[in-house]
Motif scaffolding. Structure first.
Motif, PDB file in Angstrom:
ATOM      1  N   VAL A 193      44.200  14.525 -15.496  1.00 15.00           N
ATOM      2  CA  VAL A 193      42.927  15.208 -15.672  1.00 15.00           C
ATOM      3  C   VAL A 193      41.741  14.995 -15.006  1.00 15.00           C
ATOM      4  O   VAL A 193      40.757  15.924 -15.028  1.00 15.00           O
ATOM      5  CB  VAL A 193      42.584  14.430 -17.330  1.00 15.00           C
ATOM      6  CG1 VAL A 193      41.143  14.523 -17.606  1.00 15.00           C
ATOM      7  CG2 VAL A 193      43.778  14.568 -18.255  1.00 15.00           C
ATOM      8  N   SER A 194      41.446  13.949 -14.277  1.00 14.96           N
ATOM      9  CA  SER A 194      40.513  13.975 -12.957  1.00 14.96           C
ATOM     10  C   SER A 194      40.560  14.677 -11.897  1.00 14.96           C
ATOM     11  O   SER A 194      39.692  14.723 -11.188  1.00 14.96           O
ATOM     12  CB  SER A 194      40.211  12.236 -12.846  1.00 14.96           C
ATOM     13  OG  SER A 194      41.375  11.815 -12.192  1.00 14.96           O
ATOM     14  N   ALA A 195      41.863  15.110 -11.776  1.00 18.60           N
ATOM     15  CA  ALA A 195      42.073  15.812 -10.336  1.00 18.60           C
ATOM     16  C   ALA A 195      41.109  17.094 -10.157  1.00 18.60           C
ATOM     17  O   ALA A 195      40.722  17.045  -8.912  1.00 18.60           O
ATOM     18  CB  ALA A 195      43.625  16.464 -10.350  1.00 18.60           C
ATOM     19  N   PRO A 196      40.899  17.865 -11.046  1.00 21.51           N
ATOM     20  CA  PRO A 196      39.911  19.047 -10.695  1.00 21.51           C
ATOM     21  C   PRO A 196      38.553  18.609 -10.336  1.00 21.51           C
ATOM     22  O   PRO A 196      37.812  19.096  -9.479  1.00 21.51           O
ATOM     23  CB  PRO A 196      39.721  19.792 -12.086  1.00 21.51           C
ATOM     24  CG  PRO A 196      41.143  19.603 -12.649  1.00 21.51           C
ATOM     25  CD  PRO A 196      41.453  18.251 -12.237  1.00 21.51           C
ATOM     26  N   TRP A 197      38.144  17.264 -10.823  1.00 20.84           N
ATOM     27  CA  TRP A 197      36.738  16.788 -10.713  1.00 20.84           C
ATOM     28  C   TRP A 197      36.768  16.281  -9.243  1.00 20.84           C
ATOM     29  O   TRP A 197      35.824  16.315  -8.464  1.00 20.84           O
ATOM     30  CB  TRP A 197      36.324  15.808 -11.799  1.00 20.84           C
ATOM     31  CG  TRP A 197      36.173  16.384 -12.947  1.00 20.84           C
ATOM     32  CD1 TRP A 197      36.915  16.472 -14.185  1.00 20.84           C
ATOM     33  CD2 TRP A 197      35.087  17.137 -13.331  1.00 20.84           C
ATOM     34  NE1 TRP A 197      36.369  16.982 -15.294  1.00 20.84           N
ATOM     35  CE2 TRP A 197      35.318  17.361 -14.789  1.00 20.84           C
ATOM     36  CE3 TRP A 197      33.854  17.476 -12.929  1.00 20.84           C
ATOM     37  CZ2 TRP A 197      34.293  18.320 -15.623  1.00 20.84           C
ATOM     38  CZ3 TRP A 197      33.113  18.132 -13.673  1.00 20.84           C
ATOM     39  CH2 TRP A 197      33.108  18.487 -14.933  1.00 20.84           C
ATOM     40  N   GLY A 214      36.951  18.790  -6.605  1.00 16.01           N
ATOM     41  CA  GLY A 214      35.468  19.545  -6.328  1.00 16.01           C
ATOM     42  C   GLY A 214      34.588  18.475  -5.769  1.00 16.01           C
ATOM     43  O   GLY A 214      33.663  18.982  -4.776  1.00 16.01           O
ATOM     44  N   ALA A 215      34.530  17.359  -6.032  1.00 20.44           N
ATOM     45  CA  ALA A 215      33.752  16.162  -5.243  1.00 20.44           C
ATOM     46  C   ALA A 215      34.379  15.980  -3.872  1.00 20.44           C
ATOM     47  O   ALA A 215      33.327  16.043  -2.864  1.00 20.44           O
ATOM     48  CB  ALA A 215      33.992  14.936  -6.006  1.00 20.44           C
ATOM     49  N   LEU A 216      35.576  15.885  -3.697  1.00 23.30           N
ATOM     50  CA  LEU A 216      35.812  16.014  -2.172  1.00 23.30           C
ATOM     51  C   LEU A 216      35.247  17.164  -1.340  1.00 23.30           C
ATOM     52  O   LEU A 216      35.050  16.935  -0.246  1.00 23.30           O
ATOM     53  CB  LEU A 216      37.600  15.884  -1.916  1.00 23.30           C
ATOM     54  CG  LEU A 216      37.895  14.652  -2.456  1.00 23.30           C
ATOM     55  CD1 LEU A 216      39.573  14.446  -2.762  1.00 23.30           C
ATOM     56  CD2 LEU A 216      37.807  13.402  -1.642  1.00 23.30           C
TER      57      LEU A 216
END
Length: 120
Positions: free
Chosen positions: A21-25, A28-30
């Motif tokens: 669930v946190s992978a897309p965020w 994007g942050a990386l």
């Protein structure tokens, strides 16, 4: 401040579900921090095609590919993202997808005329 890498203060997501669930965020942050290889590694771990949010496909994925200099993959991501944006009906996502496509034309193709046409 590093908000992406695991640390004692912020460990790896505690479950496969939380990680997914946190992978897309996190991707994007990386990417935004210029940590492209780490973003690509997380992206390539897979599993995002079928369920990731529209904004991931319409904005984050194409921008990652642009930053990596992968024009064909960026175009493919933009096309898929545009289809998902149309299905969602989001005017804001449509506008952002067009801006990212113009960015692709400017940065990777050096095609100012195409970029202008996309924004008019």
């Amino acid at each position: 401040m590093d908000l992406v890498s695991p640390s004692p203060a912020r460990p790896v997501p505690p479950s496969p579900w939380a990680a997914a669930v946190s992978a897309p965020w996190r991707i994007g942050a990386l990417r935004a921090m210029g940590r492209l290889e780490e973003a690509l590694e997380l992206y390539e771990e897979g599993g995002l095609d079928d369920w990731a949010p529209v904004w991931f496909h319409a904005m984050v994925e194409p921008e990652l590919m642009i930053d990596l200099g992968r024009a064909a993959e960026a175009r493919s991501a933009l096309t898929r993202g545009r289809e998902l944006v149309r299905e969602s009906g989001s005017v804001v996502f449509d506008m952002l997808n067009r801006l990212i496509e113009a960015k692709l034309e400017l940065r990777l193709s050096r095609d100012h005329e195409r970029a202008d046409a996309l924004l008019l």
